[in-house]
Write a protein that holds these residues in place. Sequence first.
Motif, PDB file in Angstrom:
ATOM      1  N   LYS A   1       0.832  -1.207   0.000  1.00 38.55           N
ATOM      2  CA  LYS A   1       0.000   0.000   0.000  1.00 38.55           C
ATOM      3  C   LYS A   1       0.865   1.256   0.000  1.00 38.55           C
ATOM      4  O   LYS A   1       0.559   2.239  -0.675  1.00 38.55           O
ATOM      5  CB  LYS A   1      -0.934  -0.003   1.211  1.00 38.55           C
ATOM      6  CG  LYS A   1      -2.030  -1.056   1.154  1.00 38.55           C
ATOM      7  CD  LYS A   1      -2.955  -0.946   2.351  1.00 38.55           C
ATOM      8  CE  LYS A   1      -4.076  -1.981   2.279  1.00 38.55           C
ATOM      9  NZ  LYS A   1      -4.982  -1.897   3.460  1.00 38.55           N
ATOM     10  N   GLY A   2       1.934   1.221   0.739  1.00 35.61           N
ATOM     11  CA  GLY A   2       2.842   2.359   0.799  1.00 35.61           C
ATOM     12  C   GLY A   2       3.507   2.613  -0.535  1.00 35.61           C
ATOM     13  O   GLY A   2       3.672   3.763  -0.957  1.00 35.61           O
TER      14      GLY A   2
ATOM     15  N   ALA B   1       2.281   1.773  -3.539  1.00 35.50           N
ATOM     16  CA  ALA B   1       1.261   2.266  -4.473  1.00 35.50           C
ATOM     17  C   ALA B   1       0.975   3.742  -4.236  1.00 35.50           C
ATOM     18  O   ALA B   1       0.851   4.532  -5.186  1.00 35.50           O
ATOM     19  CB  ALA B   1      -0.014   1.449  -4.325  1.00 35.50           C
ATOM     20  N   LEU B   2       0.870   4.147  -2.971  1.00 31.09           N
ATOM     21  CA  LEU B   2       0.608   5.544  -2.632  1.00 31.09           C
ATOM     22  C   LEU B   2       1.775   6.433  -3.068  1.00 31.09           C
ATOM     23  O   LEU B   2       1.566   7.522  -3.613  1.00 31.09           O
ATOM     24  CB  LEU B   2       0.391   5.684  -1.127  1.00 31.09           C
ATOM     25  CG  LEU B   2       0.156   7.111  -0.606  1.00 31.09           C
ATOM     26  CD1 LEU B   2      -1.089   7.711  -1.245  1.00 31.09           C
ATOM     27  CD2 LEU B   2       0.038   7.111   0.920  1.00 31.09           C
ATOM     28  N   THR B   3       2.979   5.959  -2.859  1.00 24.77           N
ATOM     29  CA  THR B   3       4.170   6.714  -3.258  1.00 24.77           C
ATOM     30  C   THR B   3       4.197   6.930  -4.768  1.00 24.77           C
ATOM     31  O   THR B   3       4.509   8.032  -5.244  1.00 24.77           O
ATOM     32  CB  THR B   3       5.443   5.977  -2.820  1.00 24.77           C
ATOM     33  OG1 THR B   3       5.444   5.824  -1.398  1.00 24.77           O
ATOM     34  CG2 THR B   3       6.691   6.743  -3.239  1.00 24.77           C
TER      35      THR B   3
ATOM     36  N   ALA C   1       1.636   6.992  -6.881  1.00 26.38           N
ATOM     37  CA  ALA C   1       0.582   7.930  -7.268  1.00 26.38           C
ATOM     38  C   ALA C   1       0.985   9.372  -6.975  1.00 26.38           C
ATOM     39  O   ALA C   1       0.767  10.281  -7.799  1.00 26.38           O
ATOM     40  CB  ALA C   1      -0.709   7.586  -6.527  1.00 26.38           C
ATOM     41  N   ILE C   2       1.581   9.589  -5.817  1.00 22.79           N
ATOM     42  CA  ILE C   2       2.025  10.935  -5.445  1.00 22.79           C
ATOM     43  C   ILE C   2       3.092  11.438  -6.409  1.00 22.79           C
ATOM     44  O   ILE C   2       3.098  12.609  -6.805  1.00 22.79           O
ATOM     45  CB  ILE C   2       2.562  10.946  -4.002  1.00 22.79           C
ATOM     46  CG1 ILE C   2       1.414  10.695  -3.014  1.00 22.79           C
ATOM     47  CG2 ILE C   2       3.239  12.277  -3.680  1.00 22.79           C
ATOM     48  CD1 ILE C   2       1.864  10.549  -1.571  1.00 22.79           C
ATOM     49  N   CYS C   3       3.987  10.561  -6.827  1.00 24.45           N
ATOM     50  CA  CYS C   3       5.052  10.928  -7.765  1.00 24.45           C
ATOM     51  C   CYS C   3       4.472  11.419  -9.092  1.00 24.45           C
ATOM     52  O   CYS C   3       4.864  12.483  -9.609  1.00 24.45           O
ATOM     53  CB  CYS C   3       5.969   9.736  -8.022  1.00 24.45           C
ATOM     54  SG  CYS C   3       7.108   9.347  -6.679  1.00 24.45           S
TER      55      CYS C   3
ATOM     56  N   SER D   1       2.473  14.807  -8.697  1.00 19.64           N
ATOM     57  CA  SER D   1       3.359  15.920  -8.342  1.00 19.64           C
ATOM     58  C   SER D   1       4.254  16.330  -9.502  1.00 19.64           C
ATOM     59  O   SER D   1       4.495  17.528  -9.724  1.00 19.64           O
ATOM     60  CB  SER D   1       4.215  15.544  -7.131  1.00 19.64           C
ATOM     61  OG  SER D   1       3.406  15.263  -6.008  1.00 19.64           O
TER      62      SER D   1
END
Length: 230
Positions: free
Chosen positions: A116-117, A119-121, A123-125, A128
């Motif tokens: 999960k961490g 995948a979230l990282t 998406a943020i990349c 941004s």
Amino acid sequence: MRKTGYWNVFEIGWLITFTAVAVALTIIWKDTLFGLFVFITGVLCVVLTAKGSIWCYLFGVFNTLGYAYLSYTNQLFGELGLNMLFFLPMNFVGFAMWRKHMETKTDVKMEKMGIKGIALTLAICIISITATGFGLSLIKTQNTPYLDATTNVLSIIATILTIRRFREQWLLYIILNVFTIMMWSIRTANGSPDGPMMIVMWSAYLVNAFYGYYNWTKGANERQKVEATV
């Protein structure tokens, strides 16, 4: 077991080889001594980070200030802002946070991120980079806005992962180093006197990133085994 506080043959050979190359190129290309200073402090910083040594932050401060100046002279304003407004204070934050999670007096405890961490990282990349690239493209004198945005965003997120002691920082650093080499290659083609040294420096960072991922994976796995037996 992963030995802490020691320099192995690969680390010593890697450091000597790239430093010798940097000195040789400085002489051959008549590059600036300032560029050499940025290179050496940067190499020491990333090697110590790969080892999980808290002293990486000491060299990180000197390298941040030097690289910020080179970015300014090459009109890479995204890199300039990133180094002065983010990297410089984060060197002190990272030092303070690592001190709370030490395995030995100098070496930090290493962790692995969950699915999960990751995948979230990711998406943020993506979000941004798109937003930052558009913002930089509005600056008339900005060179390579989306390439600059990519290096900026990946640098920020990788630094946060480093401070939080996640081995996945190195996957971002591998991608970051490739894009940064591309960026400085463009600046070199446009006549930047510091470009060649920066290409060598970021190439050294790329080699180190692969080693860092290996070493931190080993460290995180060994820590999990120890905790499982407690």
